[in-house]
Design an enzyme around this catalytic site. Structure first.
Site, PDB file in Angstrom:
ATOM      1  N   HIS A  55      26.268  19.672  20.652  1.00  0.00           N
ATOM      2  CA  HIS A  55      26.431  21.123  20.524  1.00  0.00           C
ATOM      3  C   HIS A  55      25.683  21.867  21.627  1.00  0.00           C
ATOM      4  O   HIS A  55      26.202  22.799  22.244  1.00  0.00           O
ATOM      5  CB  HIS A  55      25.930  21.545  19.141  1.00  0.00           C
ATOM      6  N   SER A  86      29.147  30.143  17.994  1.00  0.00           N
ATOM      7  CA  SER A  86      28.294  29.335  18.858  1.00  0.00           C
ATOM      8  C   SER A  86      28.733  29.383  20.309  1.00  0.00           C
ATOM      9  O   SER A  86      27.909  29.245  21.204  1.00  0.00           O
ATOM     10  CB  SER A  86      28.307  27.869  18.414  1.00  0.00           C
ATOM     11  N   ASP A 146      18.707  24.493  20.884  1.00  0.00           N
ATOM     12  CA  ASP A 146      19.894  23.968  20.217  1.00  0.00           C
ATOM     13  C   ASP A 146      19.649  22.573  19.661  1.00  0.00           C
ATOM     14  O   ASP A 146      18.521  22.243  19.307  1.00  0.00           O
ATOM     15  CB  ASP A 146      21.077  23.990  21.208  1.00  0.00           C
TER      16      ASP A 146
END
Length: 534
Positions: free
Chosen positions: A219, A396, A177
């Site tokens: 994220h 996601s 990520d």
């Protein structure tokens, strides 16, 4: 690279062709591969070899290290080399045409392929889908440690595996990520550190170990939180007892094709470490330099470098989950790569009403393969970041929720062929055998998968336990060929209601009406049954 938790902003990218471009130089051999075959532990960990042995996967030349003298020969031409792949057997370098011609003269070079897909000088308008509703929630009312994550766990029917003792223990997940700020200090991740579940990590974008730097995009932290995060009496992830390697491949300040190489390098390292599963909520279609942009026809699962790398990871026995993307409401409404690869398990998003999220990207891939494969909660899903509960939206977040469920299945059925596992996940999803272009075969049903294997597989026998009556008013009885050591009853929130020892019945007359789960521990095995209290 689109970070698929979708708040949308408009980015205008001017891409003008330069004299140099990124190319991949393929080598024609691995001269020292015999050394690797004589001692595989020189390149792969025992855990990696064990995974192959368990799944019946033989070593091949892809597993051997790349020839370092070939890399040095490229560098001797004055061409820096920072990224390479043993799986693809070559290096990625930025060169001009004269340098390409020179490289092609080297005796160990088989071919040179450009990452560029076109020579357009057009200014592109790019819609990047990131966090949609990125709001921190406070004072969430909860009853048990599933907390505000209960609905997303129940929607994919994962609780039966948790109650049966399958919470990811012994399963290793690689999260690829954007970075993992505050994972090393945040309260939501302290349980992972206490139990030694964070096994390592690396930043392939900067070639450093600084994956927890607080300047990095969070994220990756939020994705990890959906699987392994834990806040007592508030939240538990979908595989809270799994182990993790954390890899950064995405630089959120730019959109460059080198990131595909970073991802492949991370996947290769994950394979070396012996991970069982890769989850990645990243996808590629548009870049800062438009000559690298993909068209929908390129979304065939084999055109992009990253899709080919992801398929190799699958062929090594790694279960790979990829977010489908958040472009469902945009002119480009298709999945992105590597979600387009037929062998990876692509995840779409649904809401609390079991409907496709409007933003969830559409399949199939351009070769006609059904994509996404299935779906999980991605609209207003709950996860953790640092020490807080947050609500986010996007494929996601749907992807790591699903990945945790797959980790629980791998714990339960570690020897099951992974192709069979993927097929059974599709077959037990909510729409199967039908499908849609946004939801694939539908919402995942991990409990349904588990029950179907218990009922039919040689892996697990379930012919020695039965409960009656069901529904029940007063006393629930257990018929078992083995002695029962104890019985535990859980409510629909996962809270333990009662436990009895050395009995084959349990009184439930005082229980409120509703659905309950019974955990049965015999001398040989643990079983679970769902029952209804009238």
């Amino acid at each position: 690279m689109n970070r698929f938790l979708s708040f949308c902003f408009l980015a205008i990218c001017s891409s003008f062709s330069a004299q140099t471009e990124l190319v991949f130089v393929y080598f024609n051999d691995k001269p020292n591969k015999a050394v690797f075959y004589a001692n595989p532990l020189s390149e792969l960990t025992q855990k990696s070899l064990n995974r192959r042995a368990t799944l019946g996967i033989a070593l091949n030349d892809q597993d051997a290290p790349i020839e370092q003298s070939f890399i040095q020969s490229i560098q001797n031409l004055g061409i820096p080399v920072t990224d390479y792949s043993k799986w693809l057997n070559g290096v990625a370098v930025t060169v001009n045409q004269a340098q390409v011609n020179l490289i092609k003269t080297l005796p160990f070079v088989s071919s040179v392929q450009s990452f560029a897909k076109n020579s357009s000088l057009t200014v592109k308008v790019q819609y990047q889908n990131k966090w949609n509703d990125f709001e921190k929630t406070n004072n969430v009312s909860t009853i048990f440690n599933y907390g505000s994550g209960l609905e997303q766990i129940d929607q994919i029917n994962l609780k039966p595996l948790h109650l049966a003792g399958y919470t990811g223990t012994g399963v290793t997940i690689a999260v690829i990520d954007t970075g993992f700020p505050f994972v090393n200090t945040g309260a939501a991740f302290s349980r992972l550190w206490t139990n030694n579940q964070i096994k390592g990590g690396y930043d392939f974008a900067t070639k450093s170990t600084d994956i927890y730097n607080t300047s990095l995009n969070n994220h990756g932290s939020v994705v990890l939180g959906a699987i392994g995060g834990y806040l007592q009496n508030s939240f538990v992830g979908s595989a809270p007892d799994a182990d993790f390697y954390l890899y950064r491949s995405e630089n959120t300040t730019v959109e460059i094709p080198e990131e595909e190489m970073y991802w492949i390098e991370a996947a290769e390292e994950a394979d070396r470490k012996g991970v069982d599963l890769i989850t990645s909520s990243l996808g590629y279609s548009v870049f800062d330099d438009s000559k690298y942009n993909y068209s929908y026809s390129n979304m065939n699962g084999t055109t992009s470098f990253i899709a080919r790398g992801a398929e190799i990871a699958v062929n090594k026995g790694i279960f790979v989950l990829i977010a489908a993307g958040n472009s469902g409401e945009q002119p480009w409404h298709y999945i992105t790569t590597p979600a387009d690869n037929a062998k990876v398990f692509s995840i779409g998003s649904v809401d609390s009403a079991n409907l496709s999220s409007a933003f969830s990207s559409y399949g199939p891939n351009s070769a006609g393969a059904i994509k996404p494969d299935a779906a999980a909660r991605g609209t207003n899903s709950t996860t953790v970041d640092n020490g807080s509960l947050i609500t986010v939206s996007g494929t996601s977040i749907a992807t790591p929720i699903a990945a945790g469920g797959v980790a629980c299945l791998i714990q339960a059925f570690s020897t099951m062929n992974r192709d069979l596992m993927r097929n059974k996940l599709r077959q037990t999803a909510s729409l199967a055998p039908s499908y849609t272009d946004q939801m694939g075969y539908g919402i995942l049903n991990f409990g349904g998968f588990y029950n179907s294997v218990l009922n039919t597989s040689e892996l697990v026998k379930k012919n020695s336990v039965a409960i009656f009556p069901n529904p029940v008013k007063n006393i629930l009885n257990i018929a078992s060929e083995s002695d029962v050591l104890y019985l535990e009853v859980y409510d629909n929130l996962g809270q333990l209601i009662t436990k009895v020892n050395n009995q084959k019945s349990v009184k439930v007359e005082s229980f409120p009406k509703g659905v309950y789960y019974l955990k049965i521990q015999t001398k040989d095995k643990i079983y679970y049954e769902k029952f209804i209290k009238e």
